[in-house]
Design an enzyme around this catalytic site. Structure first.
Site, PDB file in Angstrom:
ATOM      1  N   GLU A  96       0.819  -1.201   0.000  1.00  0.00           N
ATOM      2  CA  GLU A  96       0.000   0.000   0.000  1.00  0.00           C
ATOM      3  C   GLU A  96       0.857   1.256   0.000  1.00  0.00           C
ATOM      4  OE1 GLU A  96      -2.777  -0.146   3.236  1.00  0.00           O
ATOM      5  OE2 GLU A  96      -3.396  -2.206   2.794  1.00  0.00           O
ATOM      6  N   CYS A 334      -1.072   5.710  10.205  1.00  0.00           N
ATOM      7  CA  CYS A 334       0.150   5.039  10.671  1.00  0.00           C
ATOM      8  C   CYS A 334      -0.167   3.760  11.438  1.00  0.00           C
ATOM      9  CB  CYS A 334       0.935   5.987  11.580  1.00  0.00           C
ATOM     10  SG  CYS A 334       1.610   7.418  10.734  1.00  0.00           S
TER      11      CYS A 334
END
Length: 345
Positions: A96, A334
């Site tokens: 990703e 994150c």
């Protein structure tokens, strides 16, 4: 040519390397500059579309080469405008990248590995284990192939994987991103994030002018070792010392990323330990919210606690900011990248 022989991907190569490969196949070396221009500057995905080269020569080049620009398998857009791209390489490695638009900059967060071997307890990618390293071409492709490529101003190596565990390909990728013949992104606009692999970090500092971010999590070594296994071999104090004493390349920034976990690393004792660790350095602090997932027991610290850390660190002349969380609704924030679509997770 044998139809079963794999073509050579140009993305990830320098103009000189492309010239040598062309010459070895009796194709004029002069086309190397044109090919790399079309790929790195114009982001043309197919050699057949490179109209500045004659049809005959294009056909000959296509016998042996492809551009290496691979479109993403899926694009997911967040309510906040950030975009997660999912790529599948060789039909098996899924990674990703995340595009983050802001008022004064547009940042692309790229992956360097499929999965990660570091096994940090708070990170979904770390729970995957390591499937494989990405090539420089696969790293750079995360920029070349996306819809927003022309608007990207900053690239951060903060996606899936530990960049310093794939050092050679990361250095090559940075060289392409920063080269005038490449994508020409400024050195000061490239940031590499790491849990701290000391020998590789020394090499990265020597080979590039990129910014460095250390994922700290805890300033207490015995506690950090429980969350970040790399601490056992490469203590954060040694990494901080290296960052503090490193020759200051023009505009290079050193940062500590401090992900705040309620009841884990947000006490006054942790704050004081962080102040001691960074005292006398020019290292910045970037405070991050934790994004809960799965059955892990961690929760993010309160906004009030993060603001308290922010104020105390700044008062001690340690430049500190709180990073705004982006893309959590599409699992693009994150610690949430797993190489799966939002609907599949």
């Amino acid at each position: 040519m044998d139809a079963h022989v794999a073509k050579i991907s140009i993305a990830g190569l320098t103009p000189d390397e492309v010239a040598d490969l062309l010459a070895a196949r009796n194709i004029d070396r002069k086309y190397a500059a044109t090919l790399t221009y079309y790929i790195y500057k114009k982001r043309i995905p197919a050699i057949a579309e490179m109209t500045g080269i004659s049809v005959r020569v294009r056909a000959e080049i296509e016998r042996y080469f492809d551009t290496g620009i691979i479109p993403p398998a899926e694009r997911l857009e967040s309510a906040d405008g950030s975009v997660k791209y999912i790529f599948t390489y060789n039909g098996e490695r899924t990674i990703e990248a995340v595009f983050i638009p802001e008022a004064r900059r547009n940042t692309l967060c790229v992956s360097t590995q499929c999965g990660c071997a570091c096994s940090c307890l708070y990170c979904r990618t770390g729970a995957m284990g390591l499937t494989g390293d990405l090539t420089a071409g696969e790293i750079v492709n995360q920029l070349l192939s996306i819809r927003e490529a022309a608007t990207v101003t900053h690239v951060v190596f903060m996606g899936m994987g530990e960049p310093l565990d794939n050092l050679a390909e990361v250095i090559r990728g940075i060289s392409i991103l920063t080269a005038e013949w490449g994508t020409a992104i400024g050195h000061s606009h490239i940031t590499v994030s790491t849990v701290g692999i000391l020998p590789a970090l020394k090499e990265l500092l020597s080979a590039t002018r990129s910014n460095i971010t250390l994922s700290l999590v805890s300033p207490v070594s015995r506690e950090r070792a429980l969350l970040v296994p790399a601490e056992r071999k490469y203590p954060a104090a040694e990494i901080i010392r290296l960052m503090r004493d490193a020759p200051q390349a023009r505009k290079r920034r050193f940062t500590v990323a401090y992900m705040m976990l309620a009841g884990i690393n947000d006490s006054d004792d942790h704050l004081n330990a962080l102040l001691r660790l960074l005292a006398g350095s020019a290292i910045r602090v970037n405070i991050l919210r934790y994004h809960p997932h799965g059955d892990l027991p961690y929760q993010t610290s309160s906004d009030e606690r993060m603001m308290y850390f922010h104020a105390r660190l700044n008062a001690a002349n340690i430049s500190t900011s709180i990073r705004k969380s982006r893309g959590e609704d599409i699992k693009a924030a994150c610690g949430l990248l797993t190489g799966k679509t939002n609907r599949a997770t």
